[in-house]
Design a protein around this motif. Structure first.
Motif, PDB file in Angstrom:
ATOM      1  N   VAL A   1      -7.337   5.617  -1.608  1.00  0.00           N
ATOM      2  CA  VAL A   1      -6.624   4.545  -0.926  1.00  0.00           C
ATOM      3  C   VAL A   1      -6.340   3.377  -1.857  1.00  0.00           C
ATOM      4  O   VAL A   1      -5.812   2.361  -1.438  1.00  0.00           O
ATOM      5  CB  VAL A   1      -7.449   4.050   0.292  1.00  0.00           C
ATOM      6  N   TYR A   2      -6.695   3.524  -3.134  1.00  0.00           N
ATOM      7  CA  TYR A   2      -6.498   2.452  -4.103  1.00  0.00           C
ATOM      8  C   TYR A   2      -5.942   3.051  -5.392  1.00  0.00           C
ATOM      9  O   TYR A   2      -6.060   4.249  -5.647  1.00  0.00           O
ATOM     10  CB  TYR A   2      -7.817   1.725  -4.390  1.00  0.00           C
TER      11      TYR A   2
ATOM     12  N   ALA B   1      -1.976  -5.106  -2.298  1.00  0.00           N
ATOM     13  CA  ALA B   1      -2.267  -3.852  -2.986  1.00  0.00           C
ATOM     14  C   ALA B   1      -3.749  -3.785  -3.324  1.00  0.00           C
ATOM     15  O   ALA B   1      -4.404  -4.820  -3.512  1.00  0.00           O
ATOM     16  CB  ALA B   1      -1.433  -3.743  -4.260  1.00  0.00           C
ATOM     17  N   LEU B   2      -4.290  -2.575  -3.390  1.00  0.00           N
ATOM     18  CA  LEU B   2      -5.692  -2.354  -3.739  1.00  0.00           C
ATOM     19  C   LEU B   2      -5.755  -1.701  -5.115  1.00  0.00           C
ATOM     20  O   LEU B   2      -5.170  -0.633  -5.329  1.00  0.00           O
ATOM     21  CB  LEU B   2      -6.376  -1.453  -2.714  1.00  0.00           C
ATOM     22  N   VAL B   3      -6.454  -2.346  -6.039  1.00  0.00           N
ATOM     23  CA  VAL B   3      -6.548  -1.855  -7.411  1.00  0.00           C
ATOM     24  C   VAL B   3      -8.003  -1.838  -7.855  1.00  0.00           C
ATOM     25  O   VAL B   3      -8.694  -2.857  -7.775  1.00  0.00           O
ATOM     26  CB  VAL B   3      -5.729  -2.735  -8.381  1.00  0.00           C
ATOM     27  N   ARG B   4      -8.467  -0.675  -8.287  1.00  0.00           N
ATOM     28  CA  ARG B   4      -9.811  -0.605  -8.870  1.00  0.00           C
ATOM     29  C   ARG B   4      -9.717  -1.048 -10.321  1.00  0.00           C
ATOM     30  O   ARG B   4      -8.914  -0.515 -11.100  1.00  0.00           O
ATOM     31  CB  ARG B   4     -10.380   0.816  -8.781  1.00  0.00           C
TER      32      ARG B   4
ATOM     33  N   LEU C   1       0.795  -1.221   0.000  1.00  0.00           N
ATOM     34  CA  LEU C   1       0.000   0.000   0.000  1.00  0.00           C
ATOM     35  C   LEU C   1       0.834   1.281   0.000  1.00  0.00           C
ATOM     36  O   LEU C   1       0.585   2.180  -0.816  1.00  0.00           O
ATOM     37  CB  LEU C   1      -0.969  -0.013   1.182  1.00  0.00           C
ATOM     38  N   PRO C   2       1.827   1.434   0.886  1.00  0.00           N
ATOM     39  CA  PRO C   2       2.590   2.678   0.880  1.00  0.00           C
ATOM     40  C   PRO C   2       3.324   2.917  -0.428  1.00  0.00           C
ATOM     41  O   PRO C   2       3.339   4.040  -0.943  1.00  0.00           O
ATOM     42  CB  PRO C   2       3.568   2.501   2.049  1.00  0.00           C
ATOM     43  N   ALA C   3       3.952   1.861  -0.994  1.00  0.00           N
ATOM     44  CA  ALA C   3       4.732   2.032  -2.221  1.00  0.00           C
ATOM     45  C   ALA C   3       3.848   2.407  -3.399  1.00  0.00           C
ATOM     46  O   ALA C   3       4.173   3.310  -4.182  1.00  0.00           O
ATOM     47  CB  ALA C   3       5.511   0.756  -2.526  1.00  0.00           C
ATOM     48  N   ILE C   4       2.714   1.737  -3.542  1.00  0.00           N
ATOM     49  CA  ILE C   4       1.834   2.034  -4.671  1.00  0.00           C
ATOM     50  C   ILE C   4       1.168   3.384  -4.490  1.00  0.00           C
ATOM     51  O   ILE C   4       0.959   4.135  -5.450  1.00  0.00           O
ATOM     52  CB  ILE C   4       0.803   0.906  -4.852  1.00  0.00           C
ATOM     53  N   TYR C   5       0.832   3.732  -3.255  1.00  0.00           N
ATOM     54  CA  TYR C   5       0.213   5.036  -3.009  1.00  0.00           C
ATOM     55  C   TYR C   5       1.138   6.176  -3.413  1.00  0.00           C
ATOM     56  O   TYR C   5       0.692   7.221  -3.885  1.00  0.00           O
ATOM     57  CB  TYR C   5      -0.166   5.160  -1.534  1.00  0.00           C
ATOM     58  N   ARG C   6       2.437   5.965  -3.263  1.00  0.00           N
ATOM     59  CA  ARG C   6       3.410   7.013  -3.555  1.00  0.00           C
ATOM     60  C   ARG C   6       3.930   6.943  -4.990  1.00  0.00           C
ATOM     61  O   ARG C   6       4.886   7.635  -5.341  1.00  0.00           O
ATOM     62  CB  ARG C   6       4.579   6.924  -2.580  1.00  0.00           C
ATOM     63  N   SER C   7       3.346   6.087  -5.818  1.00  0.00           N
ATOM     64  CA  SER C   7       3.821   5.911  -7.184  1.00  0.00           C
ATOM     65  C   SER C   7       2.847   6.482  -8.205  1.00  0.00           C
ATOM     66  O   SER C   7       1.641   6.581  -7.954  1.00  0.00           O
ATOM     67  CB  SER C   7       4.033   4.419  -7.481  1.00  0.00           C
ATOM     68  N   GLY C   8       3.388   6.866  -9.341  1.00  0.00           N
ATOM     69  CA  GLY C   8       2.584   7.252 -10.493  1.00  0.00           C
ATOM     70  C   GLY C   8       2.839   6.255 -11.611  1.00  0.00           C
ATOM     71  O   GLY C   8       3.932   5.688 -11.702  1.00  0.00           O
ATOM     72  N   PHE C   9       1.862   6.035 -12.460  1.00  0.00           N
ATOM     73  CA  PHE C   9       1.988   5.041 -13.519  1.00  0.00           C
ATOM     74  C   PHE C   9       1.617   5.661 -14.856  1.00  0.00           C
ATOM     75  O   PHE C   9       0.746   6.526 -14.936  1.00  0.00           O
ATOM     76  CB  PHE C   9       1.093   3.837 -13.232  1.00  0.00           C
ATOM     77  N   LYS C  10       2.279   5.188 -15.907  1.00  0.00           N
ATOM     78  CA  LYS C  10       2.054   5.748 -17.232  1.00  0.00           C
ATOM     79  C   LYS C  10       2.144   4.657 -18.284  1.00  0.00           C
ATOM     80  O   LYS C  10       3.058   3.830 -18.257  1.00  0.00           O
ATOM     81  CB  LYS C  10       3.089   6.834 -17.518  1.00  0.00           C
ATOM     82  N   CYS C  11       1.191   4.654 -19.225  1.00  0.00           N
ATOM     83  CA  CYS C  11       1.192   3.672 -20.310  1.00  0.00           C
ATOM     84  C   CYS C  11       2.282   4.029 -21.315  1.00  0.00           C
ATOM     85  O   CYS C  11       2.414   5.187 -21.722  1.00  0.00           O
ATOM     86  CB  CYS C  11      -0.165   3.641 -21.003  1.00  0.00           C
TER      87      CYS C  11
END
Length: 350
Positions: free
Chosen positions: A113-114, A233-236, A91-101
């Protein structure tokens, strides 16, 4: 009416994700993968690479192009996502990350939170309404009540209860031990948390289309100290457009879910796509009512489908239909356990 205490507020970020200054900008969060059991088909490994690509000319930021064996993918292009931020499936790592295609350059982030990896993530003016059975579980009230009485009523239809269902699923998942498990349509994370705490998997992704279900899942996780250091991890995500690369997942669980999916065929096809060779799919659902031999299947099936479409009710299938669906979507070794209206079934990616 739901009180504010019922639905977690964004202040929960301040508890689990305290705002820290520069360390996250200049250093990577080092993720240590739990020991992986040896399995016949070598389950996926979750890597935390520090390889960083050259800056994008337009954006001027660095993206990691080797995220977890290219696990997360754009729901539009199915291309692996580049990642900016600390690595790790937590959770902390993904919350602090940005993602790009890499292809369409659409960006995704954890605004709440997801991590929202749906096609409509980031839209400003467009919105769409799903079928009633889908929208029902997006309700804050239903999300709050799901583990506070709603799920317990399933035993009236033959569901043996969460503890026994979990034990049954674990038996089916033995070939995937040590791999990555995705709990699709996870609801409030009842089974996601059990899978994560079992220690049988290198990582668990709790995935649902309902924003409020994921908030409830986060609330339960944040109150459980045993989950504070576990890779979850929580992913919508939309079940008909899963944001995972093809052949990247070792196990998929769908508890009491299939009957809620707008298109079970699209959903199972997506599950088959993301499973790696030897991967296991386990699901439970409510079976269609049985009328014995009073009507032949070729007459009963269209009547039931017409009624379901007109009344906008659930997609309750027969055991034979579920097996046929799994087989049609390329899965093999179908097995099942039926108890009144309850069925747990398993199938494998060849």
């Amino acid at each position: 009416m739901v009180s504010s205490a019922m639905v977690p507020s964004l202040n929960l970020h301040q508890t689990l994700f305290p705002k820290c200054p520069s360390p996250w900008r200049n250093t990577l969060f080092h993720y240590t993968r739990p020991a992986v059991l040896h399995t016949p088909f070598s389950p996926s490994r979750i890597h935390s690479s520090s390889v960083v690509a050259a800056p994008e000319p337009d954006v001027g930021v660095h993206y990691d192009r080797t995220l977890e064996l290219d696990l997360l993918a754009c729901p539009i292009c199915y291309e692996p996502l580049m990642r900016k931020g600390p690595p790790g499936l937590n959770l902390p790592a993904i919350y602090r990350s940005g993602f790009k295609c890499q292809k369409c350059e659409k960006t995704y982030s954890s605004k709440e939170v997801y991590l929202d990896l749906t096609v409509t993530a980031g839209t400003k003016d467009y919105s769409e309404v799903k079928p009633t059975r889908t929208e029902l579980f997006r309700s804050p009230l239903v999300s709050f009540l799901y583990e506070r009485g709603w799920r317990q009523n399933f035993n009236r239809s033959g569901f043996p209860g969460p503890d026994e269902e979990f034990s049954m699923a674990q038996e089916y998942f033995k070939p995937a031990a040590g791999g990555l498990l995705v709990d699709v349509s996870c609801g409030s994370g009842l089974f996601s948390r059990k899978f994560a705490k079992s220690g049988a998997y290198s990582g668990v992704i709790a995935s649902d289309f309902s924003e409020n279900m994921l908030r409830q899942c986060f609330d339960f996780i944040s109150k459980d100290d045993a989950l504070s250091t576990i890779s979850i991890a929580l992913v919508r995500a939309d079940i008909s457009r899963l944001p995972f690369s093809s052949g990247s997942v070792d196990a998929v669980h769908a508890g009491a879910a299939l009957h809620c999916w707008p298109s079970p065929s699209n959903a199972v096809a997506e599950i088959s796509r993301v499973l790696r060779s030897g991967g296991i799919f386990v699901g439970t659902t409510f079976l269609a009512p049985s009328f014995g031999n009073s009507l032949p299947p070729e007459i009963l099936r269209p009547l039931r489908q017409t009624f379901s479409r007109l009344s906008n009710t659930y997609n309750n299938l027969t055991e034979e239909e579920i097996k046929d669906l799994c087989t049609t979507c390329g899965l093999v070794n179908f097995t099942s356990d039926v108890r009144r209206s309850f069925i747990m079934f398993s199938a494998q990616k060849p």
